[in-house]
Motif scaffolding. Structure first.
Motif, PDB file in Angstrom:
ATOM      1  N   SER A 201      24.385  62.953   1.756  1.00 30.79           N
ATOM      2  CA  SER A 201      23.506  63.876   1.037  1.00 30.79           C
ATOM      3  C   SER A 201      22.318  64.272   1.906  1.00 30.79           C
ATOM      4  CB  SER A 201      23.010  63.240  -0.271  1.00 30.79           C
ATOM      5  OG  SER A 201      22.242  62.083   0.001  1.00 30.79           O
ATOM      6  N   ILE A 202      21.719  65.403   1.588  1.00 35.85           N
ATOM      7  CA  ILE A 202      20.631  65.951   2.405  1.00 35.85           C
ATOM      8  C   ILE A 202      19.488  64.961   2.566  1.00 35.85           C
ATOM      9  CG2 ILE A 202      18.956  67.831   2.597  1.00 35.85           C
ATOM     10  CD1 ILE A 202      21.819  68.738   2.953  1.00 35.85           C
ATOM     11  N   ASP A 203      19.220  64.162   1.519  1.00 31.09           N
ATOM     12  CA  ASP A 203      18.092  63.233   1.564  1.00 31.09           C
ATOM     13  C   ASP A 203      18.482  61.838   2.040  1.00 31.09           C
ATOM     14  OD1 ASP A 203      19.621  62.619  -0.649  1.00 31.09           O
ATOM     15  OD2 ASP A 203      17.914  62.218  -1.972  1.00 31.09           O
ATOM     16  N   CYS A 204      19.717  61.681   2.505  1.00 30.83           N
ATOM     17  CA  CYS A 204      20.172  60.362   2.957  1.00 30.83           C
ATOM     18  C   CYS A 204      19.782  60.146   4.419  1.00 30.83           C
ATOM     19  CB  CYS A 204      21.687  60.246   2.803  1.00 30.83           C
ATOM     20  SG  CYS A 204      22.344  58.646   3.357  1.00 30.83           S
ATOM     21  N   PRO A 205      19.132  59.022   4.761  1.00 29.11           N
ATOM     22  CA  PRO A 205      18.738  58.756   6.150  1.00 29.11           C
ATOM     23  C   PRO A 205      19.926  58.728   7.108  1.00 29.11           C
ATOM     24  CG  PRO A 205      17.670  57.220   4.641  1.00 29.11           C
ATOM     25  CD  PRO A 205      18.691  57.952   3.839  1.00 29.11           C
ATOM     26  N   LEU A 206      21.105  58.385   6.591  1.00 27.65           N
ATOM     27  CA  LEU A 206      22.277  58.282   7.464  1.00 27.65           C
ATOM     28  C   LEU A 206      22.782  59.645   7.923  1.00 27.65           C
ATOM     29  CD1 LEU A 206      23.602  55.570   8.293  1.00 27.65           C
ATOM     30  CD2 LEU A 206      22.171  55.391   6.254  1.00 27.65           C
ATOM     31  N   ARG A 207      22.407  60.681   7.217  1.00 29.75           N
ATOM     32  CA  ARG A 207      22.854  62.021   7.606  1.00 29.75           C
ATOM     33  C   ARG A 207      22.403  62.350   9.031  1.00 29.75           C
ATOM     34  NH1 ARG A 207      24.500  66.796   4.863  1.00 29.75           N
ATOM     35  NH2 ARG A 207      23.820  68.753   5.833  1.00 29.75           N
ATOM     36  N   ASN A 208      21.120  62.187   9.297  1.00 25.20           N
ATOM     37  CA  ASN A 208      20.589  62.488  10.628  1.00 25.20           C
ATOM     38  C   ASN A 208      21.050  61.469  11.666  1.00 25.20           C
ATOM     39  OD1 ASN A 208      19.230  64.830   9.932  1.00 25.20           O
ATOM     40  ND2 ASN A 208      17.354  63.736   9.371  1.00 25.20           N
ATOM     41  N   GLU A 209      21.215  60.221  11.242  1.00 22.75           N
ATOM     42  CA  GLU A 209      21.698  59.201  12.170  1.00 22.75           C
ATOM     43  C   GLU A 209      23.099  59.557  12.667  1.00 22.75           C
ATOM     44  OE1 GLU A 209      22.958  54.522  11.873  1.00 22.75           O
ATOM     45  OE2 GLU A 209      20.981  55.089  11.075  1.00 22.75           O
ATOM     46  N   ILE A 211      24.352  62.559  12.788  1.00 19.86           N
ATOM     47  CA  ILE A 211      24.211  63.743  13.649  1.00 19.86           C
ATOM     48  C   ILE A 211      23.830  63.318  15.064  1.00 19.86           C
ATOM     49  CG2 ILE A 211      22.816  65.802  14.080  1.00 19.86           C
ATOM     50  CD1 ILE A 211      22.619  66.152  11.029  1.00 19.86           C
ATOM     51  N   GLU A 212      22.907  62.379  15.172  1.00 16.16           N
ATOM     52  CA  GLU A 212      22.485  61.891  16.487  1.00 16.16           C
ATOM     53  C   GLU A 212      23.649  61.233  17.226  1.00 16.16           C
ATOM     54  OE1 GLU A 212      19.204  59.353  15.630  1.00 16.16           O
ATOM     55  OE2 GLU A 212      17.846  61.004  15.096  1.00 16.16           O
ATOM     56  N   GLY A 218      29.069  64.273  22.075  1.00 12.23           N
ATOM     57  CA  GLY A 218      29.342  65.673  22.372  1.00 12.23           C
ATOM     58  C   GLY A 218      30.026  66.388  21.233  1.00 12.23           C
ATOM     59  N   LYS A 219      29.775  65.903  20.007  1.00  6.11           N
ATOM     60  CA  LYS A 219      30.424  66.479  18.832  1.00  6.11           C
ATOM     61  C   LYS A 219      29.445  67.272  17.970  1.00  6.11           C
ATOM     62  CE  LYS A 219      34.347  64.373  19.746  1.00  6.11           C
ATOM     63  NZ  LYS A 219      35.504  65.133  20.283  1.00  6.11           N
ATOM     64  N   GLN A 220      28.323  67.657  18.535  1.00  8.34           N
ATOM     65  CA  GLN A 220      27.315  68.398  17.745  1.00  8.34           C
ATOM     66  C   GLN A 220      26.650  69.460  18.613  1.00  8.34           C
ATOM     67  OE1 GLN A 220      25.797  69.958  15.017  1.00  8.34           O
ATOM     68  NE2 GLN A 220      26.601  68.059  14.198  1.00  8.34           N
TER      69      GLN A 220
END
Length: 220
Positions: A201-209, A211-212, A218-220
């Motif tokens: 979900s947009i507000d989940c801390p794992l979302r950005n993790e 992505i990083e 090399g998948k982003q």
């Protein structure tokens, strides 16, 4: 760690699975194959509830059962090594199911263990053979799985129209290669699980993790 994905708050097993695994990108072919096998057994897993701005997911009993019993699946299916799995026979599956039924009847635990659906379990052997055939034809399973999103992680909640298309395309191509029990819903749950689709979900801390991590691979 607090989570923004509501389904992960239901029990400690889901909380750990969410934090450490779900949506984290996987590029190893054997690990990808394991996740696909587990989703084939669950045959679905996450149910979407869509509104105008976001999409929330909930987990069903089959998905939870597979997560809980993953150690048993690894034990019975040779850690999902396709070459070892190919050695299993229909009689082996019958024996696995019979032993599971006996174990359950003798147990007071709520833990249900492996699926007793012989067709699903036999499909895992079939899919291992299809995996090996791809390998023998010079096809890399990891590259194949990631090719449907042009080798990039797709962010859920921002491109919902295309996401079912990705899963349907993967399902169709897997079928052509001889895989079974890989429906679009199974493929969608698989793509969520391995980070091809980041549906935190947009507000989940794992979302950005996640992505990083995708950027590292090399998948982003």
């Amino acid at each position: 760690m607090s989570v923004g994905c509501k389904w992960a708050e239901k029990n400690p097993i889901l909380h750990e699975y969410h934090n450490l695994e779900w949506g984290h990108p996987i590029i190893d072919s054997i690990e990808l194959f394991e996740r696909l096998c587990l989703q084939c057994v669950a045959a679905g897993g996450f149910k979407g509830r869509e509104n105008k701005k976001t999409k929330e997911f909930d987990i069903d009993a089959a998905q939870l059962s597979v997560i809980e019993a993953r150690g048993l699946y690894r034990e019975k299916f040779h850690n999902f090594d396709p070459r070892e799995m190919c050695k299993l026979t229909a009689d082996d599956i019958d024996s696995i199911v019979e032993s599971e039924m006996e174990r359950e009847s003798d147990s007071d635990s709520s833990f249900k263990g492996l699926s007793k659906n012989k067709q699903k379990l036999k499909a895992l052997i079939n899919n291992a053979k299809a995996f090996i055939k791809m390998e023998e034809n010079g096809e890399d399973f990891s590259k194949f799985c990631w090719s449907f999103t042009n080798d990039k992680m797709i962010l859920g909640g921002t491109n919902l129209i295309d996401i079912p298309k990705f899963a349907s395309e993967l399902s169709s191509e897997l079928k052509k290669k001889g895989f079974t029990y890989t429906t679009p819903s199974v493929c969608y749950a698989f793509m969520q699980s391995v980070g091809i689709i980041n549906d935190h979900s947009i507000d989940c801390p794992l979302r950005n993790e996640c992505i990083e991590e995708a950027q590292i691979f090399g998948k982003q």
